[in-house]
Structures are given as structure tokens and as C-alpha cells.
Design a protein around this motif. Sequence first.
Motif, short mmCIF file in Angstrom:
data_model
loop_
_atom_site.label_atom_id
_atom_site.label_comp_id
_atom_site.label_asym_id
_atom_site.label_seq_id
_atom_site.Cartn_x
_atom_site.Cartn_y
_atom_site.Cartn_z
N HIS A 18 0.83 -1.20 0.00
CA HIS A 18 0.00 0.00 0.00
C HIS A 18 0.87 1.26 0.00
O HIS A 18 0.54 2.25 -0.67
CB HIS A 18 -0.91 0.03 1.23
CG HIS A 18 -2.05 -0.95 1.18
ND1 HIS A 18 -2.65 -1.36 0.03
CD2 HIS A 18 -2.73 -1.59 2.19
CE1 HIS A 18 -3.63 -2.20 0.28
NE2 HIS A 18 -3.68 -2.37 1.58
N THR A 43 -5.09 0.01 6.90
CA THR A 43 -5.14 0.79 5.66
C THR A 43 -5.74 -0.04 4.54
O THR A 43 -5.41 -1.21 4.36
CB THR A 43 -3.72 1.25 5.26
OG1 THR A 43 -3.19 2.08 6.29
CG2 THR A 43 -3.77 2.05 3.96
N THR A 44 -6.61 0.60 3.77
CA THR A 44 -7.25 -0.04 2.61
C THR A 44 -6.92 0.78 1.36
O THR A 44 -6.48 1.94 1.46
CB THR A 44 -8.77 -0.08 2.80
OG1 THR A 44 -9.26 1.27 2.86
CG2 THR A 44 -9.15 -0.83 4.07
N PRO A 45 -7.16 0.21 0.19
CA PRO A 45 -6.99 1.02 -1.04
C PRO A 45 -7.83 2.28 -1.01
O PRO A 45 -7.41 3.33 -1.54
CB PRO A 45 -7.45 0.05 -2.13
CG PRO A 45 -7.12 -1.30 -1.61
CD PRO A 45 -7.42 -1.21 -0.13
N VAL A 60 -5.94 4.97 0.79
CA VAL A 60 -4.87 5.50 -0.06
C VAL A 60 -5.46 6.51 -1.05
O VAL A 60 -4.88 7.60 -1.27
CB VAL A 60 -4.14 4.37 -0.79
CG1 VAL A 60 -3.13 4.93 -1.79
CG2 VAL A 60 -3.45 3.44 0.20
N TYR A 119 -6.81 3.38 -7.20
CA TYR A 119 -5.75 2.53 -6.64
C TYR A 119 -5.27 1.51 -7.66
O TYR A 119 -4.06 1.37 -7.89
CB TYR A 119 -6.27 1.84 -5.38
CG TYR A 119 -5.22 1.00 -4.66
CD1 TYR A 119 -4.46 1.55 -3.63
CD2 TYR A 119 -4.98 -0.33 -5.01
CE1 TYR A 119 -3.50 0.80 -2.97
CE2 TYR A 119 -4.02 -1.09 -4.36
CZ TYR A 119 -3.28 -0.52 -3.34
OH TYR A 119 -2.33 -1.27 -2.69
#
Length: 959
Positions: A371, A431-433, A436, A449
Motif C-alpha cells: 500500500h 489501511t485499505t486502497p 490511499v 488505486y
Amino acid sequence: MTAHQPTDLAADFARRHIGPSAADTAKMLETVGAKSLEALIAETLPTSIRQKAPLKLGAPLKDERPMTEEETLEHLASLAAQNEIFTSLIGQGYSGTLMPTVIQRNILENPAWYTAYTPYQPEISQGRLEALFNFQTMICDLTALDVANASLLDEATAAAEAMALAHRAASARSNRFFVDSEVHPQTLAVLKQRAAPLGWEIVCGDPLSDLDGNEVFGALMQYPASHGAVRDLRPAIAAAKAKGALAILCADPLALTLITPPGELGADIAVGSTQRFGVPMGYGGPHAAYMAVRDALKRAMPGRLVGLSIDSRGAPAYRLALQTREQHIRREKATSNICTAQVLLAVIASMYAVYHGPEGLAAIARRIHRHTGVLAAGLRQLGFTPEGETFFDTVTIKLRADDAFRARAEAERINLRIEAETVSIALDEITTPQIVEKVWRIFGGALAYDGVAAHARTGLPLDLTRGSAYLSHPVFHAHRSETELLRYMRKLADRDLALDRAMIPLGSCTMKLNATTEMIPVTWPGFAALHPFAPAEQAGGYRTMMTTLERWLAQATGYDAVSLQPNSGAQGEYAGLLAIRAYHASRGEPQRKICLIPASAHGTNPASASMAGMEVVVVGCDAGGNVDVDDLRVKAAGHAARLAAVMITYPSTHGVFEEHIREICDIVHGHGGQVYLDGANLNAQVGLARPGEYGADVSHLNLHKTFAIPHGGGGPGVGPIGVKAHLAPFLPGHPVLDDGTSPVGPVAAAPFGSASILVISYAYILMMGGEGLARATAMAILNANYIARRLDPYFPVLYRNHRGRVAHECIVDPRPLKTSCGVTVDDIAKRLIDYGFHAPTMSFPVPGTLMIEPTESESKAELDRFCEAMIAIRREIAEVEAGRFKIENSPLRHAPHTVHDIAEDAWNRPYSRSEGCFPAGSQRQDKYWSPVGRVDNVYGDRNLVCSCPPVEDYAEAAE
């Protein structure tokens, strides 16, 4: 329930918290020979210190009416709702993480784990000792160093302990210590404060360019760097060692699953935090720090160390090893005042590793790094080039954040590390896409992403890729399913004796009820999910709660201001002495460095004084266990020009309210000194006497004793300090709160220490109310006097006041028995296990004695059960005295008895199996069985094993 319920229902919690019923209280008063509870208190406390008015708490209580449990939870839910849960990508040593729910329910929320005490009695602590042994193994493997301790308080204080260790152990003769400019700011601040009283100079710079020109005793570097870079520190480590200095790395344990570990880089010491191993951020704590060292340094390492020994049958058994009580042995020459660990949090972190195993941890680390790589690639597309080409989970952009940037971050509900010229983004397990993508929007771009991921690259240097194995022991491979982990945790819990099974009558440790309602809010996201450096406006509920708690603690103690920052009792002592030191300096009297300490004081007192740059002068005690006032007067006068303070425990360590406490305070004040009153025994004073009113200037307050925070097997603890107004400017500061401008720096990494568990004490006070707190104190005193009266004919009580009363604890004296028949205090302690009890405090403050503190939470039935067990043991001793058998062949010396004794084919002892395993009055159906026999302490220290052997040893053994 509504707020209009009758007072008797509102006070119902106090009734359930306090063990004896009204009828039992009357019987106990009759036994001790007191006409009433008030009459007993009048005979116990000196009239001169009794507070004049009842304890009033004020808002949020209405008309001083305590809240019910339901009202308390509703109130705390409203506070939690005032805390805004942003996605915090601040990093700086704190990360979002996912605690497996099986661990949350069966460790953090399980009283079998959180009500246990420090494992001084190893036979009944095998479960938590094994979990800590796993923790040590985990740290040794991840750092590639030889020995790790059972945890420390937080990363910043662990770094300070490593600095002190380097000063003791380095061959370089220097008072300068090098600190990487890329350490976390809070770590640097704690290091500076720790170094100042000791006359050490902190030199800060780039270790790869600035270390060569400095002669230092140690060098501490961040790995990865605080702003994200993954640097090859081998040249800096070699440069430090060439000077005779020790090389220390502050290392992220999750990053170490992917990058070369400190031991392989050549480091001597590694420290860090295991918070991201499943432990919530909790607005700063509690979290388990770690320290690992090379083998040559193991006997100088601070803190707790779990070792493997053998029991009386030669079977493996765990125990605390080496310098576990060095504060009592070495006093002011102790290497540290750390006398505990963050056990509960270390257990959680170790179980996180047990559950995920090496493959799972590496997968989490790779996902976070992936990530981060995608984040960096997207920022480049948007025209923002990260500083440096290497990273693990953090990238930094050179950018002066304007109002529009900050507004976009707030709109996305994301916290970033925004500094004068840079913005840093630290990703983590949650944390996830989508997160981001939100960060890209903050930087002004709308990217997808998946579209960016194809162009992302790694940020890990090839020459720092980890190649060595870790977590190879079977324990990290055998519990992948929830079923297996659940059973493993249950198996370990069953090996321990905690407060959920029986009374733990430890003197000076106050093992009282940790009520379920107090514990429930700790895991609520509104308290657990906040980053300690989140903007203050996001923590409105926390700030309201902490401000109220500070006020309550000040009202209860008679002080004018309180700091919640110290995250252990020892750190509270240290912070209090730093306040005194700074106060004298502000008045142009920096020469005031003499600290008077009674010979009976807890060992952390002289150790803390030494750390604060003070010189300890010991004051004698008289035959009654009181401070020798004449000796104090002579020494105060003799050192008048340099007198800084006296450290006194009240009631005394001997369990008595000294009549001359006001005189002691007046003597010290008369010679220009300050009075530090150790708050370990505050459970005998709340609602009845205020230290700040009878002469004390500062105290630490053990919230894990008096105010119901659980001991957790040896941690967490909280030790805030209360001070009179003239010392308030010298409470510990923090760079997040004051930009480092306070006269005294921080003593903990987080501004408010172990903030998430402050809710426990807050709830306790809310439900008890002022009247309930005072009654709890009175009942603690009654319970102690009841035990003293019942046991005195069998084990004489050593100290009483002139009216024949003890305070909230008493010392019984079995020492003559050692002369008459060879029975030791160890024999009594281990035999109590067969009756299902944890032993009282052994050999402190008087060697060979037992110090008993029942607390207010124990019922008369449990007090009687304990007394009957002690009386039955005295009868067994009488049989030794009468010659039925020698002590070596007695049930006392063979205790504790285990299931092996029941199952053994041969039995050649002069007492029956039934006598040994089911002593008179013990319960058969619900009997607690010690999992091991008496542990051989000498063997364990001579054959030191502090981590699981490598898997190759198992393979060799099988061949």
C-alpha cells in the motif's frame, strides 16, 4: 435506570465492591474490639491528620450521588462519542492495528488474565510466564539478538533505559550520548530529560555523517527512520563500536519481518514498541515496549526477565530470573527503577504472533508495504516526490501545508503528520486502497488505486532484505485456527491463580476488585482507536474525562494539580522528584540534591532518587517500624544546605500510621527540603486523610492499586502525581503539548501516559462517590485489623500503633519458627498454594516475614478462609516442632503438591497423600492444582534460558 432512583440503589455498586455485609462488619468489629467503624478509624489514624470535611467530588455527580453501573456506562458512552475517530496516519510509533477478537475476549477482557499479579510466586504463574517467555522468544527472533526482557513501559522510556545500560556497560569513558535526528520526537524528549539530572550530554545528528566526530558512550538510531527512510546503518554501528560505544536501534518489530534485523547489522541493543501487534493505540497506552541485548549484556539489562528452570521433580518450570528485585537489593545503586513490565499487553502481542505466525506477520507487513509503494507512486503522479527512495510504511513529502490542504484532510477525516516543511503519511494494518485514494485527494488528485498499483515499486533496499528465519518454535505454528488458540489461552489461564479464583493478600499491592463495568469501556473504539498525537479537538471526551479525573484525584489527596502522564508507580516517583529538583533550581538552589529515605522504603524510592541526580542518605527506623525522628532531625540539620527532599511511605511500609508525620514534614520543610509521600498505601487514606493537607508536597498515586486499575499479571500500571501549587509548574511536559518549553520534560512517550485505562479509575470513582470511597478505605482498615487479630495468636503481628491497631495491612512474624524447627517463610508461602491461596508479600520490608493486605473487596468468608488456612499451617508446623516429622520430610517443605503426587505409585513420605494434597479445610471439588512443584531458583540463574530453543534443537532431540 433513571436518574431519579433512590439513593440506596444508586449506592448499590459500593455495596458490591465492598466485601463484608453490614452483619459481617458488626461481627468483625466485635472480634477486633471496636465499638464502631468510626471508633476503629479513630484508634488507627492520628487525629492530627484526619480530614475535617467529607470528600466531595462534584460534577458530573449530582448532589454527590454516585452513579449506578448503567448510568456510568451511559455517561461514558457519551464521552466516547465526543472523541472523533479519524483515520490517523500520523505514525511516529503508533499504528492502527487489528486485535483478533479471540484475543480480545479471552485475554484483554478475561479476568483470569487481567486480575493476576506480578509472578513472584512462579508455581502459580506458569501460564502468564509461558506467554511472556513466548514474548521474549518473539523479540529475540525478530531482532536477532540473544536475550530479551519481558517488556518495558513504552518505546521512549525503553530508549532511555537502553541509554543508561550503555553508560554502565560501554568501554568508552564519556558522558556524551549520540541520538539520531530521525528518532521519534517524543523519544528524543524523554532521552533529554533522563540525561539531564545525570549530567549526560545528548548529541543529535545524522548517524551516517555526524557520528565519527563525536566521542560517545552510546548511539541510538531509528530503524526505519521516523520519517520513513530505511537506511543501512551498518557503517554508523561500526563507527560507534569502534569508539567503545554501544549501538542501539529503535526498531519496528513488524518491519523486521522484511528487513535485516538489528543483531545482524551489528547492534548491541534493540528497543521498540509492540503496539502494532494487535494492541489498540488507546490515545497513547498502555503498550508493551521491548528490549533485546547481546548475551554479554543480559545481567545488566533492566526490567523483568523470564527464565526457564526446573521444579522439585526436575520438570521444566518458568520463573522470573536474575535482577528481578534488584531495587530491593542494590537500593540507590540499582541500574533502573523499573520494577514491573507491561505484562497484559506483552501477552496480547505474543498471542498476536502465535496466532499469525511468521507467515502471517510477513503477509501483514508486505500488504502494508505494498500500500505504501502504491501511495508513493500516486504521489509522484500528482507531482509530489517522496523524500528518499526507501521506505517501509511511511513516506514524507516536502510540503508546507496550507489551510486548503488541512481542510481537505479534515474533510476526508484523515490525520497526517504535518510539520513545518513536510507532511508524512504512515500506513498500517487497517489501511485499505480506499484510504490511499483519500490521501491522494488530500494532495489534490483523483486517482484509482488499481490504476496506480501496476506502476508501484518496492521501497525496501535489496541489501537490507531479511534472509534469516524467525518464529521457528512450534508455538508459533501450532495455533492457526481460532479453536486451537482459544484452547491454548484457556490452558495457560488454568495454570495461574488470579483474583478471579481467590484472595491475593499481598501487602502494599492492594489487589482489590476490578469491576466488570469499569473494564467494559476500555475496548470501545471511542477510547481505544485514538492516536495520542491526534488534534486535541478530536479528543474532547478524553479531555473532559481526564480533567475531571485530575480534579477528583486532587480533591482526594489535598493537592492542587495532577499530571496523569507517568505510566507506572516508579515513573511517578521519578516525575515527582524531577519536580522537586526543578523547583529548587528555579529558586537558585541547584545544590539541593540530598534525599532522605527511611531504611524501610520500597526499593524503587532510592533508585528513583538516584535517577533524578540525587544523593541518598538513609534514615533509620525505630523498634516500632516508624521513622526514627531523632535520626531524621540530625540528618536534615546536617545536610540543611543541600537537602532536597525526604521520601516517606504513609502509612509506613510496616503497615502503621506514624504519629509523627506532621513533625517529619515540618523538620524537612524547616531545612528547605520538600516532602515526597509515596502513594503506594493511599488505599488507607482516601476519604479519611489528605497528604497535601498534613504536609506532603508531592505524591504519586497508584491507580492500579487504590483506584481499581487491574495489575494484569505485572502491568499495566498508572502512577500519576499530585503536587502542591508551588510544584505545579514543574509537572512533566511533552513536545506535543508545549513544544518542549516546560521546565521538566516528559517521563513517558505519550502526553497522558496510559490514557485508555484511565477510564477504569474514572468509572470506579463515579460509581463509588465520595462517601463510598471513604467507606472502602475504612473497610480496608477493618479487614486488616480483623486478620491481625485472628492470626496474632499463631503468627505474631510485628508492628501496631500505640492503640494496638494496624493500618490497611499487617506484618506477621514467623521468623522464630526457623530457629525452632527450620520452617521458612517460603515453606508457608508454598503451602498456602495447597489451600488455594496466593502468598502474602514475602520478606518485605522485614526479611523472613509476611505482609498481608486484604483490601476492602474481600468478604468475611474469604478472610476467614485465609485465616483458617494460616492457622492450619501453624498446626502443621506444630507437628514438626513436636517431632512427627522433620521439616525436610513435611508437607510444608514438599509444597506445593501437584497431581503428580496423587498419581505417584510410590509414596514414602511420613504423611498421607490426603494430608499433602487436600490439607484440612481445603476444598476438594474446586481445588486449584499447581501445575509444577516448587521451582528451583538457583538452578534457573545458574543455567539461564530466557527464550524458546530453536527448532533445530527439537529435530536433534528427535534423532
